[in-house]
Design a protein around this motif. Structure first.
Motif, PDB file in Angstrom:
ATOM      1  N   LEU A  27      56.396  79.187  17.051  1.00 51.40           N
ATOM      2  CA  LEU A  27      57.749  79.369  16.499  1.00 51.40           C
ATOM      3  C   LEU A  27      58.812  79.028  17.542  1.00 51.40           C
ATOM      4  O   LEU A  27      59.764  78.315  17.246  1.00 51.40           O
ATOM      5  N   PHE A  28      58.657  79.516  18.751  1.00 50.42           N
ATOM      6  CA  PHE A  28      59.702  79.362  19.782  1.00 50.42           C
ATOM      7  C   PHE A  28      59.381  78.275  20.817  1.00 50.42           C
ATOM      8  O   PHE A  28      60.286  77.724  21.435  1.00 50.42           O
ATOM      9  N   THR A  29      58.092  78.019  21.057  1.00 50.12           N
ATOM     10  CA  THR A  29      57.650  77.072  22.090  1.00 50.12           C
ATOM     11  C   THR A  29      58.426  77.232  23.414  1.00 50.12           C
ATOM     12  O   THR A  29      58.779  76.250  24.070  1.00 50.12           O
ATOM     13  N   SER A  30      58.700  78.477  23.785  1.00 51.06           N
ATOM     14  CA  SER A  30      59.379  78.797  25.051  1.00 51.06           C
ATOM     15  C   SER A  30      60.723  78.084  25.211  1.00 51.06           C
ATOM     16  O   SER A  30      61.213  77.913  26.333  1.00 51.06           O
ATOM     17  N   SER A  31      61.322  77.674  24.090  1.00 57.04           N
ATOM     18  CA  SER A  31      62.565  76.902  24.165  1.00 57.04           C
ATOM     19  C   SER A  31      63.771  77.782  23.833  1.00 57.04           C
ATOM     20  O   SER A  31      63.769  78.514  22.848  1.00 57.04           O
ATOM     21  N   ILE A  32      64.791  77.707  24.656  1.00 54.82           N
ATOM     22  CA  ILE A  32      66.021  78.494  24.477  1.00 54.82           C
ATOM     23  C   ILE A  32      66.658  78.198  23.119  1.00 54.82           C
ATOM     24  O   ILE A  32      67.138  79.094  22.439  1.00 54.82           O
ATOM     25  N   ARG A  33      66.611  76.927  22.717  1.00 49.44           N
ATOM     26  CA  ARG A  33      67.228  76.540  21.452  1.00 49.44           C
ATOM     27  C   ARG A  33      66.484  77.161  20.268  1.00 49.44           C
ATOM     28  O   ARG A  33      67.080  77.742  19.371  1.00 49.44           O
ATOM     29  N   ARG A  34      65.166  77.050  20.281  1.00 45.93           N
ATOM     30  CA  ARG A  34      64.355  77.650  19.209  1.00 45.93           C
ATOM     31  C   ARG A  34      64.500  79.170  19.228  1.00 45.93           C
ATOM     32  O   ARG A  34      64.542  79.814  18.182  1.00 45.93           O
ATOM     33  N   PHE A  35      64.570  79.749  20.415  1.00 49.58           N
ATOM     34  CA  PHE A  35      64.698  81.204  20.514  1.00 49.58           C
ATOM     35  C   PHE A  35      66.037  81.661  19.925  1.00 49.58           C
ATOM     36  O   PHE A  35      66.113  82.691  19.254  1.00 49.58           O
ATOM     37  N   GLY A  36      67.086  80.855  20.130  1.00 47.79           N
ATOM     38  CA  GLY A  36      68.398  81.160  19.548  1.00 47.79           C
ATOM     39  C   GLY A  36      68.319  81.247  18.024  1.00 47.79           C
ATOM     40  O   GLY A  36      68.926  82.122  17.400  1.00 47.79           O
ATOM     41  N   LEU A  37      67.548  80.347  17.409  1.00 47.35           N
ATOM     42  CA  LEU A  37      67.348  80.393  15.961  1.00 47.35           C
ATOM     43  C   LEU A  37      66.691  81.716  15.569  1.00 47.35           C
ATOM     44  O   LEU A  37      67.004  82.310  14.541  1.00 47.35           O
ATOM     45  N   GLY A  38      65.757  82.149  16.414  1.00 46.02           N
ATOM     46  CA  GLY A  38      65.039  83.398  16.154  1.00 46.02           C
ATOM     47  C   GLY A  38      65.980  84.595  16.132  1.00 46.02           C
ATOM     48  O   GLY A  38      65.871  85.461  15.270  1.00 46.02           O
ATOM     49  N   ILE A  39      66.906  84.608  17.090  1.00 41.07           N
ATOM     50  CA  ILE A  39      67.851  85.725  17.145  1.00 41.07           C
ATOM     51  C   ILE A  39      68.762  85.687  15.916  1.00 41.07           C
ATOM     52  O   ILE A  39      68.948  86.684  15.236  1.00 41.07           O
TER      53      ILE A  39
END
Ligand code: PGA
Ligand code: ZN
Length: 426
Positions: free
Chosen positions: A312-324
């Motif tokens: 889901l996040f692949t350790s990426s700040i951008r993907r993690f932002g979507l998660g939040i």
């Protein structure tokens, strides 16, 4: 200053080649890094550079990556200060110029980034852990211990990729690993007594053919009891569903059970498993782009168990932002080679911590004897690690490194154990 950078092909734990990088300093000090490779790779990961079109080693050689290091990275880094990790990582990212590190390769970039950090640590006479963690890195992580494998880590048996145990009452890492190995041995004798083969997967877990994914949970529960522990009290269960690997056309295809489920039905199945078994953590319960599913499962289970985003996040700040933004997951899996530099690895851990998410630092299924992720885990006080099972030393070497770090920290070492879980343990 950096005097020389050399890269070579070496062997990994899956009979493939992988990249090793040496960074030499003017005073003769060297840092060496080896880069792992995944097999259930997320779409949004940084891209490793392999030779591809070549017939040599079926295109899996690393001559292109080595060439990138020799012709582009080496000239840009010679003479630079190895203590300036952020500056060097920023330079590497700029030099690559793509969003996913596909030009120079995430493997080339991370290899250099990690080797620079290790050279800098040696130069200062410090362990990588002490170099990165300074005075604050002192927490020994809780291990998530792989026991059974399916999916892409298994052999065409069950669909879910990994079934694990988490010692809940261990008071030290030593304790946690002893409990894990006792369960591993109990599981092995249980399987033998049922006439099952006890060969192990790439991460060291057993891979029996079972009638359903749920039966793996039952078998682990039996093994925990056989080893003399109380399921849900002394030891919890967890799993990496790696659902992306069987998610297609918005449906979850459970081959081992001969059925196909909608996201809603699949979430219902996972919820039922959480009701019936002492599950405290699930990684990648849903496909990497099934955002609605992720939001829904987080709403339904996020207060009860830790929900970890890997693909889901692949350790990426951008993907993690979507998660939040979308309230997906409450924890993140971090693999340095998903993102490609040490600095970005440290940044995503800090961002997750700031957002109140749990953090699990993880190996890949194709590994090497490099133990840097153990040092990173302690240096960042990340809380939890997933390094594999109780066979195959490319994983055990990382648990063993944690034991050494625990010893080196002495009374300063802190083991928070189950307190690091984002789970309601009653
Ligand atoms: P990998 O997967 O095979 O891509 O390393 C490990 C994981 O899914 O956690
Ligand atoms: Zn995973």
């Amino acid at each position: 200053a950096i005097k020389e950078i050399v890269a070579r092909e070496v062997l990994d734990s899956r009979a493939d080649l992988t990249l090793e990088v040496d960074v030499l300093l003017e005073n003769g000090v060297m840092g060496r890094a080896m880069i792992p490779t995944g097999c259930s790779v997320g779409k949004h990961e940084a891209v490793e550079l392999r030779d591809h079109q070549s017939t040599r080693f079926n295109g899996k050689g690393l001559l292109k990556a080595i060439d990138m290091i020799r012709t582009e990275i080496r000239p840009a880094l010679l003479g630079k200060n190895p203590l300036d990790q952020t500056g060097i990582d920023r330079l590497l990212i700029r030099l690559d110029g793509t969003d996913n590190k596909s030009r120079l390769g995430a493997n080339s970039i991370l290899g250099v980034s990690m080797a620079v950090a290790k050279a800098a640590a040696s130069h200062l006479g410090l362990s990588l852990c002490a170099y990165l963690g300074g005075k604050t890195g002192h927490e020994i992580p809780l291990p998530i211990l792989t026991m059974l494998c399916g999916g892409k880590h298994g052999g065409g048996n069950v669909d879910f990729q990994d079934f694990q145990v988490i010692p809940l009452r261990a008071r030290s890492l030593h304790d946690a690993l002893a409990i894990g190995k006792n369960i591993y041995n109990a599981l092995k004798s249980l399987m033998k007594s049922q006439g099952m083969p006890v060969g192990v997967s790439g991460t060291g877990g057993f891979m029996p053919t079972l009638p359903s994914n749920e039966s793996a949970l039952q078998m682990l529960t039996d093994a925990i009891m056989l080893a003399g522990y109380r399921p849900g009290v002394d030891v919890g269960l967890s799993m990496d569903v790696a659902a992306e690997m069987f998610y297609e056309g918005k449906r979850y295809h459970l081959k081992s059970e001969g059925r196909t489920l909608t996201a809603d039905e699949f979430i219902g199945l996972l919820e039922q498993m959480v009701d019936r078994y002492p599950i405290v953590l699930i990684e990648d319960p849903l496909g990497e782009d099934d955002f609605d599913g992720w939001t829904e499962i987080t709403r339904r289970l996020g207060d009860r168990i830790e929900l970890v985003g890997d693909d889901l996040f692949t350790s990426s700040i951008r993907r993690f932002g979507l998660g939040i933004d979308r309230r997906m997951a409450n924890s993140i899996l971090v693999k340095p080679n998903q993102i490609g530099t040490l600095t970005e690895t440290l940044d995503i851990i800090a961002a997750a911590r700031a957002a109140g998410y749990g953090v699990v630092i993880s190996r890949r299924s194709g590994e090497t004897e490099d133990t840097s992720i153990a040092d990173i885990a302690v240096a960042t006080n990340c809380g939890k690690v997933k390094f594999g099972s109780f066979a195959r030393s490319e994983g055990l070497s990382k648990y063993n490194q944690l034991l050494r770090l625990e010893e080196a920290l002495g009374p300063a070492a802190l083991f928070r154990g189950a307190q690091t879980l984002k789970a309601d343990l009653g």
